[in-house]
Design a protein around this motif. Structure first.
Motif, PDB file in Angstrom:
ATOM      1  N   ALA A 184      -0.537   8.998   6.669  1.00 40.34           N
ATOM      2  CA  ALA A 184       0.954   8.805   6.430  1.00 40.34           C
ATOM      3  C   ALA A 184       1.797   8.988   7.877  1.00 40.34           C
ATOM      4  N   LYS A 185       1.236   9.463   8.743  1.00 44.18           N
ATOM      5  CA  LYS A 185       2.545   9.470   9.876  1.00 44.18           C
ATOM      6  C   LYS A 185       2.153   8.396  10.867  1.00 44.18           C
ATOM      7  N   GLU A 186       0.613   7.863  10.739  1.00 42.31           N
ATOM      8  CA  GLU A 186       0.396   6.685  11.806  1.00 42.31           C
ATOM      9  C   GLU A 186       0.977   4.973  10.832  1.00 42.31           C
ATOM     10  N   VAL A 187       1.108   4.933   9.231  1.00 44.27           N
ATOM     11  CA  VAL A 187       2.085   3.961   8.710  1.00 44.27           C
ATOM     12  C   VAL A 187       3.577   4.505   9.082  1.00 44.27           C
ATOM     13  N   GLY A 188       3.617   5.315   9.469  1.00 41.19           N
ATOM     14  CA  GLY A 188       5.345   5.918   9.754  1.00 41.19           C
ATOM     15  C   GLY A 188       5.509   5.268  10.899  1.00 41.19           C
ATOM     16  N   ALA A 189       5.196   5.498  11.351  1.00 41.07           N
ATOM     17  CA  ALA A 189       4.849   5.475  13.042  1.00 41.07           C
ATOM     18  C   ALA A 189       4.765   3.662  13.043  1.00 41.07           C
TER      19      ALA A 189
ATOM     20  N   LYS B 172      -4.043  -2.106  14.585  1.00 41.44           N
ATOM     21  CA  LYS B 172      -3.655  -0.968  13.366  1.00 41.44           C
ATOM     22  C   LYS B 172      -2.539  -2.054  12.449  1.00 41.44           C
ATOM     23  N   GLN B 173      -1.215  -2.187  13.178  1.00 43.82           N
ATOM     24  CA  GLN B 173      -0.447  -3.135  12.975  1.00 43.82           C
ATOM     25  C   GLN B 173      -0.533  -3.509  11.842  1.00 43.82           C
ATOM     26  N   ALA B 174      -1.005  -4.842  12.880  1.00 40.04           N
ATOM     27  CA  ALA B 174      -1.740  -6.388  11.455  1.00 40.04           C
ATOM     28  C   ALA B 174      -2.490  -5.768   9.978  1.00 40.04           C
ATOM     29  N   ARG B 175      -2.996  -4.820  10.236  1.00 38.38           N
ATOM     30  CA  ARG B 175      -3.613  -4.586   8.857  1.00 38.38           C
ATOM     31  C   ARG B 175      -2.079  -3.842   8.337  1.00 38.38           C
ATOM     32  N   ILE B 176      -1.956  -3.143   8.534  1.00 36.66           N
ATOM     33  CA  ILE B 176      -0.410  -2.092   7.709  1.00 36.66           C
ATOM     34  C   ILE B 176       0.012  -4.219   7.553  1.00 36.66           C
TER      35      ILE B 176
ATOM     36  N   PHE C 253       6.731   0.476  -1.606  1.00 42.49           N
ATOM     37  CA  PHE C 253       5.482   1.301  -1.231  1.00 42.49           C
ATOM     38  C   PHE C 253       5.584   2.430  -0.467  1.00 42.49           C
ATOM     39  N   LYS C 254       4.655   3.461  -0.872  1.00 39.77           N
ATOM     40  CA  LYS C 254       5.022   4.596  -0.274  1.00 39.77           C
ATOM     41  C   LYS C 254       3.581   4.559   1.012  1.00 39.77           C
ATOM     42  N   SER C 255       4.323   5.483   2.443  1.00 40.11           N
ATOM     43  CA  SER C 255       3.627   5.326   3.172  1.00 40.11           C
ATOM     44  C   SER C 255       1.868   5.720   2.874  1.00 40.11           C
ATOM     45  N   ARG C 256       2.330   7.131   2.409  1.00 45.54           N
ATOM     46  CA  ARG C 256       1.508   8.241   1.862  1.00 45.54           C
ATOM     47  C   ARG C 256       0.014   6.721   0.710  1.00 45.54           C
ATOM     48  N   LEU C 257       0.522   5.681   0.417  1.00 45.54           N
ATOM     49  CA  LEU C 257      -0.304   5.200  -0.569  1.00 45.54           C
ATOM     50  C   LEU C 257      -0.682   3.735   0.354  1.00 45.54           C
ATOM     51  N   ILE C 258      -0.595   3.522   1.116  1.00 46.08           N
ATOM     52  CA  ILE C 258      -0.855   2.396   2.128  1.00 46.08           C
ATOM     53  C   ILE C 258      -1.278   3.043   2.646  1.00 46.08           C
ATOM     54  N   ALA C 259      -0.850   4.045   3.581  1.00 47.35           N
ATOM     55  CA  ALA C 259      -2.415   5.345   4.476  1.00 47.35           C
ATOM     56  C   ALA C 259      -3.238   5.502   3.751  1.00 47.35           C
TER      57      ALA C 259
ATOM     58  N   TRP D  66      13.411   2.124   2.763  1.00 51.36           N
ATOM     59  CA  TRP D  66      13.883   2.076   1.253  1.00 51.36           C
ATOM     60  C   TRP D  66      14.772   3.618   1.175  1.00 51.36           C
ATOM     61  N   GLY D  67      13.845   4.759   1.597  1.00 51.35           N
ATOM     62  CA  GLY D  67      14.286   6.063   0.564  1.00 51.35           C
ATOM     63  C   GLY D  67      12.921   6.868   1.375  1.00 51.35           C
ATOM     64  N   TYR D  68      13.643   8.306   1.224  1.00 49.84           N
ATOM     65  CA  TYR D  68      13.127   9.253   1.344  1.00 49.84           C
ATOM     66  C   TYR D  68      12.653  10.178   0.685  1.00 49.84           C
ATOM     67  N   SER D  69      11.733  10.207   0.008  1.00 46.26           N
ATOM     68  CA  SER D  69      11.672  11.488  -1.053  1.00 46.26           C
ATOM     69  C   SER D  69       9.794  11.463  -1.469  1.00 46.26           C
ATOM     70  N   SER D  70       9.967  12.763  -1.299  1.00 49.84           N
ATOM     71  CA  SER D  70       8.296  13.352  -1.100  1.00 49.84           C
ATOM     72  C   SER D  70       7.790  11.595  -0.563  1.00 49.84           C
ATOM     73  N   GLY D  71       7.773  11.199   0.648  1.00 51.99           N
ATOM     74  CA  GLY D  71       7.581  10.946   1.622  1.00 51.99           C
ATOM     75  C   GLY D  71       8.337   9.816   1.877  1.00 51.99           C
ATOM     76  N   THR D  72       8.228   8.958   2.517  1.00 55.48           N
ATOM     77  CA  THR D  72       9.362   7.606   2.960  1.00 55.48           C
ATOM     78  C   THR D  72       8.259   6.397   2.540  1.00 55.48           C
ATOM     79  N   THR D  73      10.012   5.772   2.025  1.00 52.95           N
ATOM     80  CA  THR D  73       9.241   5.078   0.935  1.00 52.95           C
ATOM     81  C   THR D  73       9.410   3.137   1.160  1.00 52.95           C
ATOM     82  N   TRP D  74       8.581   1.872   1.179  1.00 52.03           N
ATOM     83  CA  TRP D  74       9.485   0.566   1.951  1.00 52.03           C
ATOM     84  C   TRP D  74       9.662  -0.207   0.772  1.00 52.03           C
TER      85      TRP D  74
END
Length: 84
Positions: A50-55, A19-23, A37-43, A72-80
């Motif tokens: 989104a929780k799996e991506v963040g974890a 899973k981490q390799a896919r990300i 990149f927002k976690s939810r959009l990667i997800a 980078w930030g947290y506004s309606s979800g974590t941004t990387w």
């Protein structure tokens, strides 16, 4: 000729889970076009939550060689922020 999946090979060589390799592969493939990149959009793109991506992003950030990954930030979800 090997029949191993690319994610499985990447996971073995970096010590990441499949899973981490896919990300990580997703970030590498898209870092040239985007920086944030927002976690939810990667997800959504990888059919994960989104929780799996963040974890898994901590391990991805630690293992990433070709790209730099920074929370980078947290506004309606974590941004990387991802830079190549």
């Amino acid at each position: 000729m090997s029949t191993a999946q690319p994610d499985a090979v990447a996971a073995e060589s970096t010590g990441l889970s499949a899973k981490q390799a896919r990300i990580l592969r997703y970030l590498r493939e898209n870092a040239a076009d985007r920086t944030y990149f927002k976690s939810r959009l990667i997800a959504d793109d990888l059919d994960l939550s989104a929780k799996e991506v963040g974890a898994n992003m901590g391990a991805v950030a630690d293992a990433a060689i070709e790209v730099d990954v920074e929370k980078w930030g947290y506004s309606s979800g974590t941004t990387w922020m991802v830079t190549a």
